[in-house]
Design an enzyme around this catalytic site. Structure first.
Site, short mmCIF file in Angstrom:
data_model
loop_
_atom_site.label_atom_id
_atom_site.label_comp_id
_atom_site.label_asym_id
_atom_site.label_seq_id
_atom_site.Cartn_x
_atom_site.Cartn_y
_atom_site.Cartn_z
N ARG A 35 0.85 -1.22 0.00
CA ARG A 35 0.00 0.00 0.00
C ARG A 35 0.88 1.26 0.00
NH1 ARG A 35 -3.66 -3.58 -0.11
NH2 ARG A 35 -5.19 -3.94 1.54
N GLU A 180 -14.14 -14.37 10.24
CA GLU A 180 -14.15 -13.82 8.87
C GLU A 180 -13.92 -14.89 7.82
OE1 GLU A 180 -11.26 -10.73 8.04
OE2 GLU A 180 -12.07 -10.38 6.04
N LYS A 222 -17.75 -11.43 10.26
CA LYS A 222 -17.26 -10.48 9.24
C LYS A 222 -17.33 -11.17 7.88
CE LYS A 222 -13.25 -7.65 7.98
NZ LYS A 222 -12.28 -6.70 8.52
N ARG A 297 -9.70 -1.29 2.98
CA ARG A 297 -9.49 -0.42 1.82
C ARG A 297 -10.56 0.66 1.67
NH1 ARG A 297 -8.64 -5.60 -1.84
NH2 ARG A 297 -9.71 -6.44 -0.03
#
Ligand code: 13P
Length: 341
Positions: A35, A180, A222, A297
């Site tokens: 990133r 998740e 999640k 994000r």
């Protein structure tokens, strides 16, 4: 504000309380490195700390953000302003500190192209240390990919088993597990394929959670939304995604679950907000679970781009982060509209 949460159930409810959601800032050193490379910034201990500081110290972020998921390194870092360790810094603002505890997705032996999440070895000891450091919740991500032949029942079953092992260990250590199971939206599949796979995965995950004695009220799910593959034709509309996701969850997610906080999974910032908003509008006041966000994000991209690693851009970057946080907060209440963008 400060934290006054005394049980797993109270922590889980506070994580998804209407108007607030979770900031996923738990990118591993490798992922945050990519990133930062996108904004031509070298990834160092200091630059990673500076970037996380920008997000955590944004004035008023606690109005929209209930909790932050950190990576091991970040949990041990401190506020640039006064050196307060981040778990304490966040708790003082009324933001619940969380920690990613899985060790990433690795090749699943015996399967072609599928993944299994590592990290159960030594997990009990790590959870004990993280709890002492102030973490009140944790995250474990399993990755499932849709393709012509996959996912296999073997991949779904082993990942669900590991998610439940992790969740049971968290609860034994007074930590709320974020469970998740992410079905990736990469590929050309349509929304019906996404529905069928999400339904199977959630059934399997809840069967394992039940088998291993996990308390549903003291956990947060999640999930992915039920979306068309990113490279598919005739991709489903906002309304279709919202309806399909709610229908899928009505079949698979017990009402006792403490809350649902979606991942953004590479959707555009606007789509991630609009989908969440539509689902909350459809549910209205008659909600089986609070539906919130746990975005990485979709909360961070505009801030990262505005920052570009430069001190003079910090306040612009914080404003960009706050805008997404606020719009997603409105989406948890079904009060967002496109013209706010
Ligand atoms: P995204 O919202 O970028 O998908 O990240 C959420 C997350 O924590 C993935 O594990």
């Amino acid at each position: 504000m400060s934290l006054n949460l005394n049980s797993l159930e109270e922590v889980a409810s506070a994580m998804v309380a209407s108007g607030r959601g979770i900031l996923a800032a738990d990118e591993s050193t490798g992922t945050i490195g990519s990133r930062l490379a996108q904004i031509d910034t070298e990834s160092t201990f200091e630059s990673r700390n500076a970037y996380r500081d920008l997000l955590f110290s944004a004035d008023g972020m606690e109005n929209y953000i209930s909790g932050v998921i950190m990576y091991d390194e970040t949990l041990r870092q401190s506020s640039l302003a006064d050196g307060t360790p981040y778990p304490e810094f966040l708790a003082k603002k009324g933001v619940i500190p969380g920690i990613k505890v899985d060790a990433g997705a690795h090749d699943l032996s015996g399967s072609e192209g599928e993944k299994i999440t590592y990290g159960l070895d030594g997990l009990d000891e790590r959870l004990k240390e993280y709890r002492k450091m102030g973490a009140r919740f944790a995250k474990w991500r399993a990755v499932i990919k849709i393709s012509e032949d996959n996912p296999s029942g073997y991949c779904i079953g082993t990942n669900a088993h590991a998610l439940a092992r992790y969740a049971a260990l968290c609860q034994a250590n007074d930590i709320v597990p974020i469970v998740e199971p992410e079905i990736l939206m990469d590929g050309t599949h349509d929304i019906d394929d996404s529905f069928v796979v999400t339904e199977e995965v959630l059934h399997t995950v809840f069967f394992e959670l039940y088998s291993q004695g996990v308390n549903y009220s003291g956990m947060v799910l999640k999930p992915n939304m039920v979306l068309s593959g990113y490279d598919g034709d005739n991709r489903a509309s906002i309304d279709e995604v919202a309806n399909a996701t709610l229908e899928c969850f009505s079949r698979t997610v017990p009402v006792a679950v403490g809350g649902i906080a979606f991942l953004s999974g590479g959707q555009s910032d606007e789509d991630a907000t609009a989908h969440l908003n539509k689902m909350n509008q459809l549910l209205g006041d008659n909600k089986p679970w609070n539906l919130s966000f746990s975005y990485g994000r979709a909360l961070q991209q505009p801030a990262l781009k505005a920052w570009r690693g430069k001190d003079e851009n910090v306040s612009t970057a914080q404003a960009a982060f706050m805008k997404r946080a606020k719009l997603n907060s409105l989406a948890t209440q079904g009060k967002y509209s496109e013209d706010m963008e």
